[in-house]
Scaffold this motif. Structure first.
Motif, PDB file in Angstrom:
ATOM      1  N   VAL A  62       0.828  -1.206   0.000  1.00  0.00           N
ATOM      2  CA  VAL A  62       0.000   0.000   0.000  1.00  0.00           C
ATOM      3  C   VAL A  62       0.863   1.258   0.000  1.00  0.00           C
ATOM      4  N   PHE A  63       1.712   1.384   1.028  1.00  0.00           N
ATOM      5  CA  PHE A  63       2.540   2.589   1.143  1.00  0.00           C
ATOM      6  C   PHE A  63       3.846   2.488   0.360  1.00  0.00           C
ATOM      7  N   LYS A  64       4.196   1.253  -0.055  1.00  0.00           N
ATOM      8  CA  LYS A  64       5.388   1.004  -0.885  1.00  0.00           C
ATOM      9  C   LYS A  64       6.659   1.597  -0.270  1.00  0.00           C
ATOM     10  N   VAL A  65       6.785   1.418   1.051  1.00  0.00           N
ATOM     11  CA  VAL A  65       7.984   1.871   1.757  1.00  0.00           C
ATOM     12  C   VAL A  65       9.195   1.060   1.315  1.00  0.00           C
ATOM     13  N   VAL A  66       8.991  -0.234   1.126  1.00  0.00           N
ATOM     14  CA  VAL A  66      10.044  -1.113   0.611  1.00  0.00           C
ATOM     15  C   VAL A  66       9.463  -1.933  -0.531  1.00  0.00           C
ATOM     16  N   SER A  67      10.332  -2.458  -1.371  1.00  0.00           N
ATOM     17  CA  SER A  67       9.887  -3.272  -2.504  1.00  0.00           C
ATOM     18  C   SER A  67      10.020  -4.753  -2.163  1.00  0.00           C
ATOM     19  N   PRO A  68       9.072  -5.573  -2.599  1.00  0.00           N
ATOM     20  CA  PRO A  68       9.185  -7.016  -2.357  1.00  0.00           C
ATOM     21  C   PRO A  68      10.320  -7.602  -3.177  1.00  0.00           C
ATOM     22  N   VAL A  69      10.904  -8.682  -2.685  1.00  0.00           N
ATOM     23  CA  VAL A  69      11.986  -9.334  -3.411  1.00  0.00           C
ATOM     24  C   VAL A  69      11.386 -10.243  -4.482  1.00  0.00           C
ATOM     25  N   LYS A  70      12.233 -10.687  -5.387  1.00  0.00           N
ATOM     26  CA  LYS A  70      11.769 -11.592  -6.433  1.00  0.00           C
ATOM     27  C   LYS A  70      11.563 -12.966  -5.820  1.00  0.00           C
ATOM     28  N   MET A  71      10.294 -13.337  -5.624  1.00  0.00           N
ATOM     29  CA  MET A  71       9.954 -14.577  -4.941  1.00  0.00           C
ATOM     30  C   MET A  71       9.275 -15.535  -5.918  1.00  0.00           C
ATOM     31  N   THR A  72       9.956 -16.641  -6.194  1.00  0.00           N
ATOM     32  CA  THR A  72       9.364 -17.671  -7.046  1.00  0.00           C
ATOM     33  C   THR A  72       8.675 -18.719  -6.174  1.00  0.00           C
ATOM     34  N   PHE A  73       7.856 -19.553  -6.802  1.00  0.00           N
ATOM     35  CA  PHE A  73       7.178 -20.612  -6.058  1.00  0.00           C
ATOM     36  C   PHE A  73       8.181 -21.583  -5.457  1.00  0.00           C
ATOM     37  N   GLU A  74       9.268 -21.854  -6.197  1.00  0.00           N
ATOM     38  CA  GLU A  74      10.285 -22.786  -5.697  1.00  0.00           C
ATOM     39  C   GLU A  74      10.943 -22.248  -4.429  1.00  0.00           C
ATOM     40  N   ILE A  75      11.311 -20.965  -4.441  1.00  0.00           N
ATOM     41  CA  ILE A  75      11.944 -20.367  -3.268  1.00  0.00           C
ATOM     42  C   ILE A  75      10.963 -20.344  -2.095  1.00  0.00           C
ATOM     43  N   TYR A  76       9.710 -20.008  -2.386  1.00  0.00           N
ATOM     44  CA  TYR A  76       8.714 -19.954  -1.314  1.00  0.00           C
ATOM     45  C   TYR A  76       8.500 -21.335  -0.695  1.00  0.00           C
ATOM     46  N   ALA A  77       8.423 -22.357  -1.555  1.00  0.00           N
ATOM     47  CA  ALA A  77       8.153 -23.711  -1.063  1.00  0.00           C
ATOM     48  C   ALA A  77       9.345 -24.310  -0.326  1.00  0.00           C
ATOM     49  N   THR A  78      10.554 -24.034  -0.812  1.00  0.00           N
ATOM     50  CA  THR A  78      11.741 -24.664  -0.229  1.00  0.00           C
ATOM     51  C   THR A  78      12.414 -23.835   0.855  1.00  0.00           C
ATOM     52  N   CYS A  79      12.113 -22.542   0.919  1.00  0.00           N
ATOM     53  CA  CYS A  79      12.755 -21.670   1.905  1.00  0.00           C
ATOM     54  C   CYS A  79      11.757 -21.087   2.913  1.00  0.00           C
ATOM     55  N   VAL A  80      10.802 -20.328   2.408  1.00  0.00           N
ATOM     56  CA  VAL A  80       9.891 -19.600   3.294  1.00  0.00           C
ATOM     57  C   VAL A  80       9.042 -20.543   4.134  1.00  0.00           C
ATOM     58  N   ILE A  81       8.489 -21.582   3.517  1.00  0.00           N
ATOM     59  CA  ILE A  81       7.590 -22.484   4.246  1.00  0.00           C
ATOM     60  C   ILE A  81       8.291 -23.214   5.387  1.00  0.00           C
ATOM     61  N   PRO A  82       9.448 -23.869   5.168  1.00  0.00           N
ATOM     62  CA  PRO A  82      10.102 -24.538   6.306  1.00  0.00           C
ATOM     63  C   PRO A  82      10.577 -23.569   7.386  1.00  0.00           C
ATOM     64  N   ILE A  83      11.085 -22.403   6.993  1.00  0.00           N
ATOM     65  CA  ILE A  83      11.517 -21.409   7.983  1.00  0.00           C
ATOM     66  C   ILE A  83      10.326 -20.929   8.798  1.00  0.00           C
ATOM     67  N   SER A  84       9.213 -20.674   8.124  1.00  0.00           N
ATOM     68  CA  SER A  84       8.002 -20.225   8.820  1.00  0.00           C
ATOM     69  C   SER A  84       7.476 -21.291   9.778  1.00  0.00           C
ATOM     70  N   ALA A  85       7.577 -22.547   9.371  1.00  0.00           N
ATOM     71  CA  ALA A  85       7.091 -23.645  10.219  1.00  0.00           C
ATOM     72  C   ALA A  85       7.855 -23.701  11.538  1.00  0.00           C
TER      73      ALA A  85
END
Length: 294
Positions: A62-85
């Motif tokens: 909304v406010f665009k204070v920072v920009s999101p990184v380039k997030m692919t499904f592979e990175i999300y599934a193999t990195c973000v999901i296990p770290i979040s768990a």
């Protein structure tokens, strides 16, 4: 003349110590049956994650204070999901421990964090067994055992929850190093919460639905919006302060500040929560456990 940069660094350290101590004491007060009496740690953790995720979404989209990184499904599934768990698990088990053991004893058990992190790093192949490190970790473990032996109100369930939370957090830290660095992904405080907080919220939903939802439906507890809003705001501020401190100080400074914070927190907890009793063995064991880390 006082160096402004040094003064600002000390200010960030002070803010970190105050926020870290404040969030821990606040959580204990909210969850404890003797005080606010909200015995639902998963719910409290979900409130933190939901609030942090919502604020991060506003700042990014909304406010665009920072920009999101380039997030692919592979990175999300193999990195973000296990770290979040594992992040969700560490918060869940850590907050649940407040229902059973004192803040002071929890801080003493947290001296095991370097031991758990080293063990997870060796298992994941990011570190190698070394004799000097092993001896330091052994000394830390002996100190924690002495502290546990000296604990008057020792509770097996609470101790098990806290130790499990410590190992979950250690695995999260190691996975963050292994997975994110391997993918060349760098997350700042806002983007970290933007990706990890909502995923952690979803991981907490299933145990909440099975374990806490039935109890909340028959509970007489009143939901106080301002209590939970201020609690979530403090948790969010703490997350930001950690990144600020890391960005301005070195590892040694953070380590010393952490030790100072733990001693202050142990002292404060005995004042705020009179039922918390510290024995001589507690202090001796904790001092032994912390000595290799200073």
């Amino acid at each position: 003349m006082i160096n402004k940069t040094l003064l600002l660094t000390y200010l960030y350290l002070l803010i970190y110590i105050l926020l870290s101590s404040g969030v821990i004491l606040f959580n204990k007060w909210v969850l404890s049956p003797k005080y606010f009496n909200f015995p639902f740690p998963i719910t409290l953790t979900m409130i933190h994650m939901g609030f942090s995720g919502a604020v991060a979404f506003l700042l990014v989209r909304v406010f665009k204070v920072v920009s999101p990184v380039k997030m692919t499904f592979e990175i999300y599934a193999t990195c973000v999901i296990p770290i979040s768990a594992f992040f969700a698990s560490s918060l869940w088990f850590g907050n649940t421990a407040y229902l059973h053991i004192s803040v002071a004893f929890i801080q003493m058990l947290k001296a095991l964090m370097p031991v758990a992190t080293f063990m997870m790093a060796v298992m994941c192949g990011t570190d190698k067994p070394r004799c000097d490190v092993f001896l330091n970790m052994l000394l830390v473990s002996v100190g924690v055992v002495i502290s546990s032996y000296g604990e008057i109100h020792f509770n097996v369930v609470g101790t098990a929850y806290q130790v499990t939370g410590i190992f979950a957090e250690a695995l999260r830290l190691v996975l963050t190093q292994v997975l994110l660095q391997k993918k060349g992904l760098t997350l700042n405080p806002v983007t970290s919460l933007y990706y990890i907080a909502p995923c952690s919220f979803m991981f907490l939903f299933v145990p909440w639905y099975l374990l806490e939802k039935p109890g909340m439906q028959v509970s007489q507890n009143q939901f106080n919006f301002w209590i939970f809003f201020s609690n979530a705001l403090c948790a969010l501020a703490l997350n930001f302060s950690i990144f600020l401190v890391i960005g301005r100080t070195g590892a040694v400074t953070i380590r010393v500040a952490g030790v100072l914070k733990d001693w202050i927190l142990i002292a404060l907890s005995t004042v705020i929560f009179p039922e918390s009793t510290i024995t001589g063995l507690n202090i001796i064991g904790y001092a032994i456990g912390k000595s290799p880390l200073i």
